[in-house]
Design a protein around this motif. Sequence first.
Motif, mmCIF file in Angstrom:
data_model
loop_
_atom_site.group_PDB
_atom_site.id
_atom_site.type_symbol
_atom_site.label_atom_id
_atom_site.label_comp_id
_atom_site.label_asym_id
_atom_site.label_seq_id
_atom_site.Cartn_x
_atom_site.Cartn_y
_atom_site.Cartn_z
ATOM 1 N N UNK A 142 -8.359 5.192 7.154
ATOM 2 C CA UNK A 142 -7.853 4.076 6.360
ATOM 3 C C UNK A 142 -6.826 4.560 5.338
ATOM 4 N N UNK A 143 -5.877 3.676 5.058
ATOM 5 C CA UNK A 143 -4.883 3.873 4.015
ATOM 6 C C UNK A 143 -5.372 3.192 2.748
ATOM 7 N N UNK A 144 -5.255 3.875 1.600
ATOM 8 C CA UNK A 144 -5.746 3.288 0.355
ATOM 9 C C UNK A 144 -4.996 3.849 -0.836
ATOM 10 N N UNK A 145 -4.903 3.033 -1.887
ATOM 11 C CA UNK A 145 -4.341 3.513 -3.151
ATOM 12 C C UNK A 145 -5.419 4.123 -4.029
ATOM 13 N N UNK A 159 -10.798 1.969 -2.158
ATOM 14 C CA UNK A 159 -11.426 1.781 -0.856
ATOM 15 C C UNK A 159 -11.793 3.124 -0.241
ATOM 16 N N UNK A 160 -11.018 4.139 -0.543
ATOM 17 C CA UNK A 160 -11.310 5.472 -0.029
ATOM 18 C C UNK A 160 -12.665 5.977 -0.492
ATOM 19 N N UNK A 200 -14.213 -2.703 -4.094
ATOM 20 C CA UNK A 200 -13.963 -2.213 -2.737
ATOM 21 C C UNK A 200 -15.233 -1.739 -2.047
ATOM 22 N N UNK A 201 -16.309 -1.504 -2.806
ATOM 23 C CA UNK A 201 -17.596 -1.222 -2.150
ATOM 24 C C UNK A 201 -17.995 -2.401 -1.271
ATOM 25 N N UNK A 202 -17.760 -3.610 -1.778
ATOM 26 C CA UNK A 202 -18.069 -4.805 -0.986
ATOM 27 C C UNK A 202 -17.189 -4.862 0.259
ATOM 28 N N UNK A 203 -15.888 -4.681 0.056
ATOM 29 C CA UNK A 203 -14.944 -4.737 1.177
ATOM 30 C C UNK A 203 -15.294 -3.714 2.242
ATOM 31 N N UNK A 204 -15.532 -2.492 1.809
ATOM 32 C CA UNK A 204 -15.845 -1.417 2.757
ATOM 33 C C UNK A 204 -17.111 -1.717 3.536
ATOM 34 N N UNK A 205 -18.131 -2.210 2.857
ATOM 35 C CA UNK A 205 -19.391 -2.504 3.542
ATOM 36 C C UNK A 205 -19.188 -3.585 4.594
ATOM 37 N N UNK A 206 -18.426 -4.614 4.261
ATOM 38 C CA UNK A 206 -18.160 -5.669 5.238
ATOM 39 C C UNK A 206 -17.408 -5.157 6.447
ATOM 40 N N UNK A 207 -16.395 -4.352 6.218
ATOM 41 C CA UNK A 207 -15.592 -3.815 7.325
ATOM 42 C C UNK A 207 -16.413 -2.875 8.206
#
Length: 339
Positions: free
Chosen positions: A68-71, A74-75, A43-50
């Motif tokens: 953001x909502x996260x389980x 991503x948080x 999720x570090x990758x996902x977060x950086x892209x977003x």
Amino acid sequence: MIYNNITECIGNTPVLALADDLVPKGKSLYLKLDYFNPNFSIKDRTALGLVKSALASGKLNHDSILVESTSGNLGKSLAMLGAVYGFRVIIVVDPKVSESLLRWYQAYGAEISMVTSPAADGGFQRARLNRVQELLQQFPNAYWTNQYDNPQNPQYHSQTTALEIVDLPVDSIIGAVSTGGHLCGIGKYVKEQRPDVNIVACDVAGSAVFREKFSPYLINGVGLSWRSDNTDISVLDQVCIASDQEAISMCRLLARHHGILIGGSGGLTVVAALAWLNNSDSQAAVAIIPDTGINYLDQFYDDEWLVEKNITLLDRSELQQMIQNKTFDSLQMKSNVLS
């Protein structure tokens, strides 16, 4: 290497060949260990892209509040980026989140909004999204990264993560699906370069991503009570469903016998990858391991927690039998039903 900030340490994670008797003789299983990112998660990758996309478009700036909502994972990543880029972060979570993750968010300076009651379907994901909408109404300067439907999620993985996978000596790529971001982004690029490679999705029993009915499950970071826009069926070939018990048992086996400590979604992915190697013509596969087991030491790595949740660990022989009996659904043949 000397880097300028922590975001430059994201990516380029290692690949490990798994030497275990559960891998069929003459075949190979590789693990893409994405818990080697700074926050021990893909999720570090996902977060950086977003975040980079939102900053570039002006939707996010120093005066914004990112919501953001996260389980869980991503948080951590968004909280870290809030500290790096200087914006306020509010993370919406539910009671399934680990206590250690909550402290992780706070260490970066993020705020926490806890949803305590599930939605009508019994899951917390819809309830978390309802809270996100409330926060967007409350704070006019709030921005929702929307990992579920924001096309920048799979696009970033297509442009970056996929480049680390496309040239591996494999004929199959196996990954867990929640938002669909990383697997579908990787799948899109790989299919363009190597169309014969199989993209195999795995999901947890109870999730409604590939099934009509949702029911609650235990492991985090996988599944949804609906299918998000970022789950692109057109780049997925097969789907495998595995249970909490199977995924957790695999996690415990890998930790005990290989010193590999992974999260539940990783255990699920390894189960599916081994089943695929045992039940198809695939000769070599890579399983994408999204996160570390560090997040879950007080959950499914805790024997008392397993007793509380009525989970009995499967031994090696039971896992072997389960793997050999696992079935797959062809998504391309059923695309008219699933789309």
